[in-house]
Design an enzyme around this catalytic site. Structure first.
Site, short mmCIF file in Angstrom:
data_model
loop_
_atom_site.label_atom_id
_atom_site.label_comp_id
_atom_site.label_asym_id
_atom_site.label_seq_id
_atom_site.Cartn_x
_atom_site.Cartn_y
_atom_site.Cartn_z
N CYS A 87 0.69 -1.18 -0.07
CA CYS A 87 -0.08 0.10 -0.14
C CYS A 87 0.69 1.34 -0.08
CB CYS A 87 -1.04 -0.08 1.23
SG CYS A 87 -2.38 0.99 0.91
N HIS A 196 -3.75 -5.65 1.04
CA HIS A 196 -2.85 -5.92 2.40
C HIS A 196 -3.24 -7.44 2.60
CE1 HIS A 196 -2.29 -1.87 3.79
NE2 HIS A 196 -3.47 -1.71 3.25
N GLU A 198 -1.24 -8.91 4.77
CA GLU A 198 -0.95 -9.01 6.10
C GLU A 198 -2.42 -9.11 6.90
OE1 GLU A 198 -0.85 -4.57 5.50
OE2 GLU A 198 -0.45 -6.46 4.50
#
Length: 224
Positions: A87, A196, A198
């Site tokens: 990002c 994302h 994660e």
């Protein structure tokens, strides 16, 4: 694997990234403030996480790209080190010249916060070793400037050299050129990605779709 997460004023995804890396490696990453001038000794992976570095003034990532630590990150990448930018981290990598192109305002000029589906375009890298080409997985996205843009010659080169890592497999909501969600450097050791992964590494988060990226990195860099 020793990972270092770079923190800029306005970074807000460092804890999510640390959780993902710790889950994959069993080791907590080092947190490195942007005013530092060197990476920790023995660093195997540098991560530029998401957020709004320096409030996204000028262009997203433009000020962060000039931070003192970025000279060390650039040298690390140029020496063959692995770098992941997610990002805002992707934006910083482009602004720093470590990846080509730029991230523009989303089509429709609206901030997007929702899940998307990504398709793996380049398997067999340190980042994608746990996926097959064509595999699809979910990933949350949260950005206002995720519209990847580059001139046609650069886009053709990325396509021709197999440097498009991920594409949006469902609706391309941010307007990114050729549905590009993530790209690789020519040596395949620097990855910039807008969504994302994660944020999907544990069942308590709603799934583990993003975990293969981190386990692939862990296995590749431990055995390197």
């Amino acid at each position: 694997m020793n990972a270092a997460i770079i923190i800029f004023p306005g970074t807000n995804r460092e804890r999510d990234m640390a959780l993902a890396l710790t889950r994959a490696t069993g080791r907590k990453p080092a947190m490195v403030f942007h005013r530092e001038t060197a990476l920790p000794a023995g660093t195997d992976l540098v991560v530029l996480p998401g957020g709004f570095s320096h409030g996204d003034y000028l262009r997203c990532g433009a000020i962060a790209a000039l931070s003192p630590i970025m000279a060390a990150v650039r040298a690390f990448a140029e020496s063959g080190g692995h770098v992941l930018g997610v990002c805002n981290g992707f934006q910083i990598l482009c602004e720093a010249g470590l990846l080509p192109g730029v991230l523009l305002r989303n089509a429709g000029l609206r901030f997007l916060s929702m899940e998307c589906v990504l398709r793996v375009e380049r398997a067999g890298t340190a980042f994608t070793g746990h996926w097959q080409k064509g595999a699809a997985f979910r990933a949350p996205m949260a950005h206002g400037d995720g519209n990847y843009f580059a001139d046609e010659a650069t886009l053709d080169r990325l396509e021709g050299e197999g440097l498009v890592a991920f594409r949006y497999a469902d609706q391309n909501r941010n307007g990114a050129a050729r549905d590009i969600a993530g790209i690789l450097a020519p040596n395949l050791r620097v990855l910039g990605l807008m969504p994302h992964p994660e944020d999907l590494v544990d069942p308590l988060m709603g799934g583990v779709d993003g975990l293969p990226l981190f386990t692939s990195l862990a296995e590749t860099l431990v055995s390197a």
